[in-house]
Design a protein around this motif. Structure first.
Motif, mmCIF file in Angstrom:
data_model
loop_
_atom_site.group_PDB
_atom_site.id
_atom_site.type_symbol
_atom_site.label_atom_id
_atom_site.label_comp_id
_atom_site.label_asym_id
_atom_site.label_seq_id
_atom_site.Cartn_x
_atom_site.Cartn_y
_atom_site.Cartn_z
ATOM 1 N N PHE A 97 39.704 41.976 48.818
ATOM 2 C CA PHE A 97 38.748 41.635 49.873
ATOM 3 C C PHE A 97 37.944 40.392 49.504
ATOM 4 C CE2 PHE A 97 39.678 46.093 50.391
ATOM 5 C CZ PHE A 97 39.701 46.303 51.768
ATOM 6 N N VAL A 98 37.538 40.310 48.235
ATOM 7 C CA VAL A 98 36.731 39.183 47.756
ATOM 8 C C VAL A 98 37.420 38.633 46.503
ATOM 9 C CG1 VAL A 98 34.460 38.428 46.946
ATOM 10 C CG2 VAL A 98 34.624 40.246 48.661
ATOM 11 N N PRO A 99 38.260 37.623 46.638
ATOM 12 C CA PRO A 99 39.062 37.141 45.502
ATOM 13 C C PRO A 99 38.238 36.755 44.269
ATOM 14 C CG PRO A 99 39.892 36.220 47.550
ATOM 15 C CD PRO A 99 38.612 36.917 47.890
ATOM 16 N N GLU A 100 37.021 36.223 44.469
ATOM 17 C CA GLU A 100 36.212 35.760 43.338
ATOM 18 C C GLU A 100 35.855 36.886 42.370
ATOM 19 O OE1 GLU A 100 34.042 33.780 46.840
ATOM 20 O OE2 GLU A 100 35.859 35.020 46.665
ATOM 21 N N ILE A 101 35.768 38.136 42.871
ATOM 22 C CA ILE A 101 35.356 39.241 41.998
ATOM 23 C C ILE A 101 36.456 39.583 41.001
ATOM 24 C CG2 ILE A 101 36.148 41.260 43.312
ATOM 25 C CD1 ILE A 101 32.655 40.798 41.707
ATOM 26 N N TYR A 128 25.947 37.892 41.872
ATOM 27 C CA TYR A 128 25.178 38.445 42.989
ATOM 28 C C TYR A 128 24.676 37.397 43.980
ATOM 29 C CZ TYR A 128 25.587 42.885 40.667
ATOM 30 O OH TYR A 128 26.110 44.019 40.093
ATOM 31 N N GLN A 129 24.353 36.207 43.507
ATOM 32 C CA GLN A 129 23.988 35.147 44.441
ATOM 33 C C GLN A 129 25.214 34.291 44.790
ATOM 34 O OE1 GLN A 129 21.399 35.593 41.649
ATOM 35 N NE2 GLN A 129 20.906 37.114 43.217
ATOM 36 N N GLY A 130 26.003 33.945 43.773
ATOM 37 C CA GLY A 130 27.141 33.061 43.996
ATOM 38 C C GLY A 130 28.242 33.652 44.865
ATOM 39 N N MET A 131 28.380 34.984 44.877
ATOM 40 C CA MET A 131 29.439 35.618 45.673
ATOM 41 C C MET A 131 28.899 36.340 46.900
ATOM 42 S SD MET A 131 31.886 37.222 42.686
ATOM 43 C CE MET A 131 32.256 36.313 41.179
ATOM 44 N N GLU A 132 27.596 36.256 47.134
ATOM 45 C CA GLU A 132 26.984 37.025 48.228
ATOM 46 C C GLU A 132 27.600 36.696 49.582
ATOM 47 O OE1 GLU A 132 22.541 38.281 49.808
ATOM 48 O OE2 GLU A 132 22.783 36.411 48.688
ATOM 49 N N SER A 134 30.573 35.531 50.246
ATOM 50 C CA SER A 134 31.947 36.040 50.328
ATOM 51 C C SER A 134 31.958 37.527 50.661
ATOM 52 C CB SER A 134 32.681 35.797 49.007
ATOM 53 O OG SER A 134 32.834 34.421 48.765
ATOM 54 N N PHE A 135 31.025 38.281 50.084
ATOM 55 C CA PHE A 135 30.939 39.709 50.396
ATOM 56 C C PHE A 135 30.470 39.932 51.826
ATOM 57 C CE2 PHE A 135 31.251 40.413 45.833
ATOM 58 C CZ PHE A 135 31.960 41.609 45.774
ATOM 59 N N SER A 136 29.407 39.238 52.244
ATOM 60 C CA SER A 136 28.847 39.483 53.577
ATOM 61 C C SER A 136 29.831 39.094 54.674
ATOM 62 C CB SER A 136 27.522 38.741 53.753
ATOM 63 O OG SER A 136 27.709 37.341 53.693
ATOM 64 N N SER A 137 30.703 38.115 54.406
ATOM 65 C CA SER A 137 31.690 37.705 55.413
ATOM 66 C C SER A 137 32.724 38.798 55.671
ATOM 67 C CB SER A 137 32.396 36.421 54.984
ATOM 68 O OG SER A 137 33.216 36.650 53.844
ATOM 69 N N THR A 138 32.844 39.758 54.749
ATOM 70 C CA THR A 138 33.751 40.895 54.951
ATOM 71 C C THR A 138 32.991 42.153 55.372
ATOM 72 O OG1 THR A 138 33.628 41.611 52.629
ATOM 73 C CG2 THR A 138 35.316 40.002 53.180
ATOM 74 N N GLY A 139 31.678 42.008 55.605
ATOM 75 C CA GLY A 139 30.870 43.158 56.011
ATOM 76 C C GLY A 139 30.364 43.992 54.853
ATOM 77 N N LEU A 140 30.501 43.477 53.627
ATOM 78 C CA LEU A 140 30.152 44.252 52.438
ATOM 79 C C LEU A 140 28.954 43.652 51.713
ATOM 80 C CD1 LEU A 140 33.750 44.721 50.969
ATOM 81 C CD2 LEU A 140 32.458 46.395 52.318
ATOM 82 N N ARG A 141 28.304 44.480 50.918
ATOM 83 C CA ARG A 141 27.256 44.015 50.007
ATOM 84 C C ARG A 141 27.510 44.680 48.654
ATOM 85 N NH1 ARG A 141 21.829 41.848 49.929
ATOM 86 N NH2 ARG A 141 22.188 41.292 52.104
ATOM 87 N N ASP A 329 29.962 28.971 35.164
ATOM 88 C CA ASP A 329 28.610 29.532 35.244
ATOM 89 C C ASP A 329 28.533 30.901 34.572
ATOM 90 O OD1 ASP A 329 27.900 27.282 36.624
ATOM 91 O OD2 ASP A 329 27.805 28.258 38.597
ATOM 92 N N PHE A 330 29.560 31.720 34.784
ATOM 93 C CA PHE A 330 29.543 33.066 34.208
ATOM 94 C C PHE A 330 29.602 33.009 32.687
ATOM 95 C CE2 PHE A 330 31.424 37.146 32.929
ATOM 96 C CZ PHE A 330 30.604 38.034 33.612
#
Length: 342
Positions: A97-101, A128-132, A134-141, A329-330
């Motif tokens: 759903f979120v490739p970056e994770i 949590y900020q950098g991928m926020e 991407s998550f919200s665009s799929t309806g997720l948090r 960054d990570f």
């Protein structure tokens, strides 16, 4: 046992409170991927206990066990739709759903310092900020990430080096980067539903599976394998997700309560997991004395660590140009925390 006694006490108190006020408790549905007694269940039970106590019974958390609400993908969609308030989803599944994770699917990406990992999993600005968005665009948090313990290999043959994984069919999650990660380590990655693992090991359709030691015990994978191999290449990471719309509809103080409680439970469980790992390992070796436990030495681990450099490059390629900044960054966050937390 004390955990479940305390949960019973809290639940009883909540019931009396509702009877006294005539107000029905709000129910939050929470799905996990596994059965009762596993570390995911312990996490969910601890969250349930703390939320119900903090809300004085105004909220009841109802836990649904593995498969009750469908697959992990089904549970993720139910969360996005608001039909389910929380789900414990392994990051390998969430990566579809979120490739970056899939960052967390890179071997050796995390620290060997538990305190560092606790901070990265609950408070990483990269995540949590950098991928926020991407998550919200799929309806997720994304609410929290935590470790269920080392991703150990329950296997039908001995492994000490990448060459030992040649033609080794390793069961993996359905995750594009995890496929590449195990290819890089030398194995033949084999996606397979969780419910089919035991039979596939028993029939030698696969040669091994990477799972937390708790899951190797609870799911009885040790019964149909001969070796348990600790490469300490990766932690088995899980996420707690909620629906972005549902969360945004909560009052600000309720949002903060959920965030704070998730962080508390993550820190609590990540302190408990190393002890639980040793308990589950002891049970495996007691119930199957002929099981061979192999802990790779640093030289052996370094051979696998060198292979994982290829996986970092593939992560960058799979994330549409975002991956290099995320990875940089990570790793910088990890280095700063390691220096500060010694």
């Amino acid at each position: 046992m004390e955990l479940f006694k305390s949960l019973s006490t809290v639940a009883t108190a909540a019931s009396f409170a509702c009877l006294a006020t005539g107000v029905q408790a709000e129910t939050w549905k929470y799905a996990i991927e596994v059965s009762q007694g596993d570390i995911q269940d312990m996490y969910a039970q601890e969250f349930k206990k703390r939320i119900e106590a903090k809300t004085d019974g105004d909220v009841e958390v109802k836990i649904y066990y593995g498969g009750t609400l469908g697959t992990s993908a089904d549970a993720t969609e139910l969360v996005a739709d608001g039909a389910l308030q929380f789900a414990n989803i392994s990051l390998g599944h969430l990566g579809t759903f979120v490739p970056e994770i899939q960052l967390f699917s890179i071997p050796f990406i995390l620290s060997e310092n538990n305190e560092v990992n606790k901070q990265l999993m609950t408070d990483s600005s990269t995540v949590y900020q950098g991928m926020e968005q991407s998550f919200s665009s799929t309806g997720l948090r994304l609410m929290s990430i935590y470790s269920e313990g080392e991703d150990a290999w329950a296997a039908n043959r001995e492994v000490h080096a990448p060459a030992d994984l040649d033609n080794f069919k390793m069961r993996i999650l359905v995750s594009p980067l995890q496929v590449e990660a195990f290819k890089d380590l030398g194995a033949s990655p084999t996606p397979l539903p969780f419910g089919e693992i035991y039979g596939a090991l028993q029939l030698k359709m696969i040669d091994g599976v990477g799972q937390p030691i708790s899951s190797v015990y609870q799911s009885k994978f040790f019964e149909v394998t001969d070796y348990l191999i600790s490469a300490r290449h990766q932690l088995f990471t899980s996420s707690i997700i909620t629906g972005d719309d549902w969360f945004q509809d909560q009052p600000a103080e309720r949002q903060q309560l959920i965030r704070d409680t998730m962080t508390e439970v993550t820190h609590y469980m990540m302190d408990e997991v190393p002890r639980l790992e040793q308990e589950f390992l002891a049970r495996i070796l007691k119930e199957k004395p002929e099981m061979t436990y192999i802990s790779l030495n640093e030289s052996e681990r370094n051979a696998f660590r060198a292979r994982a450099e290829q996986t970092r490059k593939k992560f960058v390629d799979m994330t549409d140009g975002k991956g290099q900044q995320i990875l940089t960054d990570f790793l910088a966050e990890r280095a700063e925390l390691e220096q500060r937390l010694n």
